[in-house]
Motif scaffolding. Structure first.
Motif, short mmCIF file in Angstrom:
data_model
loop_
_atom_site.label_atom_id
_atom_site.label_comp_id
_atom_site.label_asym_id
_atom_site.label_seq_id
_atom_site.Cartn_x
_atom_site.Cartn_y
_atom_site.Cartn_z
N SER A 254 -9.40 -16.88 7.85
CA SER A 254 -10.15 -17.48 6.74
C SER A 254 -10.49 -16.49 5.65
N ALA A 255 -10.40 -15.19 5.96
CA ALA A 255 -10.73 -14.17 4.96
C ALA A 255 -9.71 -14.20 3.83
N ILE A 256 -10.16 -14.00 2.60
CA ILE A 256 -9.24 -14.00 1.46
C ILE A 256 -8.25 -12.86 1.57
N VAL A 257 -8.67 -11.75 2.15
CA VAL A 257 -7.79 -10.62 2.42
C VAL A 257 -8.46 -9.77 3.49
N THR A 258 -7.66 -9.09 4.31
CA THR A 258 -8.19 -8.21 5.35
C THR A 258 -7.78 -6.78 5.06
N ILE A 259 -8.74 -5.89 5.12
CA ILE A 259 -8.47 -4.46 4.97
C ILE A 259 -8.07 -3.91 6.34
N ILE A 260 -6.88 -3.35 6.44
CA ILE A 260 -6.37 -2.79 7.69
C ILE A 260 -6.47 -1.27 7.61
N ALA A 261 -7.35 -0.69 8.41
CA ALA A 261 -7.53 0.77 8.42
C ALA A 261 -6.65 1.35 9.53
N ALA A 262 -5.34 1.48 9.26
CA ALA A 262 -4.40 1.91 10.29
C ALA A 262 -4.34 3.42 10.46
N ASP A 263 -4.85 4.17 9.48
CA ASP A 263 -4.87 5.63 9.60
C ASP A 263 -6.20 6.08 10.19
N GLY A 264 -6.17 6.70 11.37
CA GLY A 264 -7.40 7.22 11.96
C GLY A 264 -8.27 6.14 12.58
N ASP A 265 -9.54 6.51 12.85
CA ASP A 265 -10.48 5.57 13.43
C ASP A 265 -11.68 5.41 12.52
N SER A 266 -12.76 4.84 13.04
CA SER A 266 -13.91 4.50 12.21
C SER A 266 -14.57 5.73 11.59
N GLN A 267 -14.40 6.88 12.20
CA GLN A 267 -15.02 8.09 11.67
C GLN A 267 -14.17 8.76 10.59
N ASP A 268 -12.91 8.39 10.50
CA ASP A 268 -12.03 9.00 9.51
C ASP A 268 -12.14 8.35 8.14
N GLY A 269 -12.45 7.06 8.12
CA GLY A 269 -12.61 6.37 6.86
C GLY A 269 -11.29 6.01 6.20
N LEU A 270 -11.39 5.44 4.99
CA LEU A 270 -10.23 5.08 4.19
C LEU A 270 -10.00 6.21 3.20
N LEU A 271 -9.00 7.01 3.44
CA LEU A 271 -8.77 8.19 2.62
C LEU A 271 -8.25 7.81 1.23
N GLY A 272 -8.60 8.64 0.26
CA GLY A 272 -8.03 8.50 -1.07
C GLY A 272 -8.77 7.59 -2.02
N LEU A 273 -10.01 7.20 -1.72
CA LEU A 273 -10.81 6.39 -2.64
C LEU A 273 -11.60 7.34 -3.53
N ARG A 274 -11.22 7.42 -4.77
CA ARG A 274 -11.82 8.40 -5.69
C ARG A 274 -13.33 8.22 -5.76
N ASP A 275 -14.05 9.33 -5.70
CA ASP A 275 -15.51 9.39 -5.78
C ASP A 275 -16.20 8.74 -4.57
N THR A 276 -15.42 8.38 -3.54
CA THR A 276 -16.02 7.72 -2.37
C THR A 276 -15.62 8.37 -1.07
N SER A 277 -14.32 8.64 -0.89
CA SER A 277 -13.85 9.25 0.35
C SER A 277 -13.10 10.54 0.03
N THR A 278 -12.61 11.20 1.06
CA THR A 278 -11.90 12.47 0.87
C THR A 278 -10.47 12.21 0.40
N PRO A 279 -9.84 13.21 -0.24
CA PRO A 279 -8.45 13.04 -0.70
C PRO A 279 -7.52 12.75 0.46
N ARG A 280 -6.47 12.01 0.19
CA ARG A 280 -5.55 11.63 1.27
C ARG A 280 -4.48 12.69 1.55
N LYS A 281 -4.22 13.58 0.58
CA LYS A 281 -3.23 14.66 0.73
C LYS A 281 -1.84 14.11 1.07
N LEU A 282 -1.41 13.14 0.28
CA LEU A 282 -0.11 12.51 0.46
C LEU A 282 1.01 13.43 0.00
#
Length: 719
Positions: A254-282
């Motif tokens: 029923s969700a309009i969209v689901t965010i899938i955090a496939a990299d890491g676990d709950s403590q790693d976060g979503l990498l690469g969100l400017r001004d919010t999380s750490t750089p993703r180093k792609l």
């Protein structure tokens, strides 16, 4: 000068460019060995080969034996540099970088910011899907109107009633060893409902990075509400928790969209969100190609089905399967997947219009109780891991609830009631597959979910890849060399107690109705058409198999998805699933009962992985037993004397099977007529503990050999 004119001096470069520019191009370019390829005087494609050689060398590939390094061009701008055109091996999928300054440039690749996600593209994906995909991406699971009990209000930074108006985003992630905040009491929920509670020091310090980043992303894509289990399920309330777990599949759908955090676990976060999380180093391989640039793809057709520990997580399975739209953080890039498209951050919007989207769930959602599709879902789920074994049923109960609308009677511990006899004969997927017996953990009962039993008779009680119901002769698959029909031999009952009180009948309604489905004198059920089998109507010049009474015709239904095999041996009523179609989940009772026959026979190893031979008392092989693991195999002797047929085991019959098989012609090296028909009894190897039988493995014994064995009546109680 036009880009194509730049490559007139080099045939290899012309063919590479044509692979990028021509959607219908299909060809291969053999460059010989690396030494041959690097001897070219072309300054454009030679650096590309050189970088690829270094890539292969760094991965210890045996490049000295690669004498057909080459470039394969596929339809839809697919260009692949491979170590060997003949045998495969290491490869690079290549993208030509789009140059916006050149009108109608054919490039489809993008050079990405190595640190920060392009959130503008993520918003474009969402808006494009909502604007152009229509009903196909709007509730594809045909979920009944569902709202979760609670939602996170991103604007007011608190938890609110799920009955608020407006769409919501869901989060699917891997908790890891430090799961972080969880709502354990109604008192905690009362605190979370206060405006700006999530900003308070008391709570915010316990929120995991992934949860905090998901809240930011929800707002960034223009949505206000987020559902995440850690904040929206009261884990200390057994009744509420069980209710939300049963609804979990519907919540994700029923969700309009689901965010899938496939990299890491709950403590790693979503990498690469400017001004919010750490750089993703792609890292991107960016290669010069004359005045153009080429990037090596970081994604492929299987990018969303594996590659990170997230895809090993049992709880994530139904979440991933049920989502109508997904924003995937996978391998440091962001991707979009819906029912119509798969898009990647490394490609311009719309460049890859159709990735692989598994059709099996859509077959079931079209109203077809297809055992092949169900088998695929169960196999894929059961190989995954759970922190607590007893969560095996709760971890998939939401998905089973949704697909119960096609499987009349729902599921009892993962087995479809309408095909219960057949489902009971499940076995390991491959001959060498090792299953692990799931066991109850020592966590307090108050922390467990409802229906956390692990009965031995169900695949729920065993972890690993299993096959359940594959080959049942309903949907036609010409690639199969055999099909089977299940013939019930007893009546099954179930109860939550060993005493059998109260006792409920399990109805295998499919087998009860099969004869009427095959009555072709009756009018066809709605949606079906009959088609005559032509003399040459077969796959790869092989004869078509058919069960009794079904030769001469096959049937099609108008609701069957086009991309799936759509032919059936006989017609049957197809459920017209709508949003108003309710699910059905019977009481999950873990004891099953029947009256059947048993025999004490003998078995020894046969040299085929986990398969042992079943013998009569004279030592003649009369069947086989597919063990669950190699540990069981060690129980059986490898070599037996003429007068010692092995060790004695107790087998109980659960159903009879009629098998139709193609005839292999060794001289012609192909299957020919006629088809052979054999019958056998499906049996379980069991052991008894305090008056209760436990399944150890399943197998089959030839019909005649079973019936002439020294059979005993047995009142079977399985747990």
């Amino acid at each position: 000068m036009a880009p194509s004119d730049m490559f007139l001096d080099c045939k290899v470069c012309q063919d590479i460019w044509r692979g990028f520019a021509d959607l219908n191009a299909i060809h291969k370019i053999n460059l010989g060995s690396f030494e041959d390829a690097l001897s070219s005087e072309c300054s454009r494609h030679t650096p590309l080969v050189e970088r690829f050689r270094d890539y292969c060398h760094n991965r210890n590939a045996k490049i000295r034996h690669s004498d057909d390094i080459g470039i394969s061009v596929f339809e839809n701008r697919g260009v692949q540099l491979t170590k060997s055109l003949s045998v495969g091996g290491l490869y690079w999928d290549l993208l030509l970088v789009k140059q916006d300054s050149i009108p109608n440039h054919v490039g489809t690749g993008r050079i990405l910011d190595p640190d920060w996600v392009d959130l503008d593209m993520v918003k474009q994906w969402k808006n494009q899907c909502l604007a152009s995909h229509g009903l196909k991406c709007e509730n594809p699971m045909k979920i009944w109107p569902t709202r979760p009990a609670w939602l996170v209000d991103i604007q007011n930074k608190c938890v609110v009633s799920g009955q608020c108006r407006g769409a919501f985003v869901a989060l699917s992630y891997r908790a890891g060893e430090q799961a972080g905040f969880r709502v354990n009491t109604t008192e905690t929920m009362a605190k979370l409902r206060k405006p700006y509670a999530l900003d308070s020091a008391e709570i915010s310090t316990d929120l995991t990075p992934t949860l905090q980043h998901a809240m930011y992303l929800t707002s960034a894509i223009g949505e206000r509400y987020l559902w995440v289990d850690a904040l929206c399920i009261v884990h200390g309330d057994d009744g509420a928790t069980a209710e939300q777990l049963n609804l979990m599949g519907a919540i994700y759908a029923s969700a309009i969209v689901t965010i899938i955090a496939a990299d890491g676990d709950s403590q790693d976060g979503l990498l690469g969100l400017r001004d919010t999380s750490t750089p993703r180093k792609l890292k991107q391989h960016i290669l010069p190609f004359g005045e153009e640039k080429i990037v090596v793809r970081n994604t492929n057709i299987a990018f969303s089905t594996g590659g990170t520990p997230y895809y090993d997580r049992g709880w994530a399975y139904q979440e991933h399967k049920m989502c109508q739209r997904k924003i995937l953080f996978n391998r440091k890039e962001v991707h979009w997947e819906c029912q119509c498209n798969v898009w990647h951050e490394e490609m311009v919007l719309g460049a890859e219009s159709k990735g692989y989207i598994d059709p099996r769930l859509s077959v079931i959602m079209a109203g077809f109780p297809d055992m092949g599709s169900l088998n695929h879902l169960i196999t894929d789920y059961n190989k995954r891991k759970l922190l607590f074994d007893e969560d095996a049923l709760p971890g998939i109960s939401g998905l089973l609830s949704v697909v119960s609308r096609s499987f009349t009677g729902g599921f009892i511990y993962g087995l479809p009631e309408m095909l219960f006899d057949r489902g009971l004969g499940w076995k390991p997927f491959w001959n060498h597959t090792d299953l692990r017996r799931r066991v109850q953990s020592d966590r307090p009962s108050t922390s467990r979910f409802s229906h956390s039993s692990l009965p031995s008779w169900s695949w729920i009680g065993w972890q690993g890849m299993v096959t359940s119901g594959y080959g049942e002769a309903v949907r036609i698959n010409d690639r199969q060399s055999w099909i089977e029909e299940t013939i019930p031999i007893t009546e099954w009952y179930t109860s939550s107690s060993l005493s059998g009180s109260p006792l409920r009948r399990i109805r295998s309604t499919w087998f009860e109705s099969r004869a009427s489905f095959k009555d072709f004198t009756k009018p066809l059920p709605a949606g079906w058409t009959r088609h005559k089998v032509l003399a040459n109507d077969s796959s790869e010049d092989e004869p078509r198999l058919y069960p009794d009474g079904c030769n001469g015709h096959f049937f099609k239904h108008c609701n069957m998805p086009d991309e799936f095999c759509d032919s059936w041996y006989y017609p049957f009523p197809v459920t017209d699933i709508q949003e108003s179609t309710p699910p059905f989940t019977p009481d999950q009772t873990s004891y099953i009962f029947c009256e059947t026959k048993r025999a004490w026979l003998w078995a020894h190893q046969g040299g085929d992985e986990n398969i042992v031979k079943i013998c009569n008392n004279a030592g003649r092989s009369i069947g086989s037993l597919h063990l669950h693991n190699h540990e069981q195999l060690e129980h059986f002797p490898k070599i037996v004397a003429n007068d010692a047929p092995g060790i004695q085991i107790e087998l109980v019959a659960i159903y009879r099977s009629r098998k139709y098989a193609k005839t292999w012609n060794e001289e012609q090296k192909q299957y020919t007529y006629p088809q052979t028909v054999t019958e056998s009894y499906q049996v379980l190897w069991v052991e008894w503990v305090d008056g209760v039988a436990y399944r150890l493995a399943s197998g089959q014994v030839g019909k005649v050999d079973w019936e002439i064995s020294d059979l005993e009546d047995v009142s079977l109680i399985l747990h």
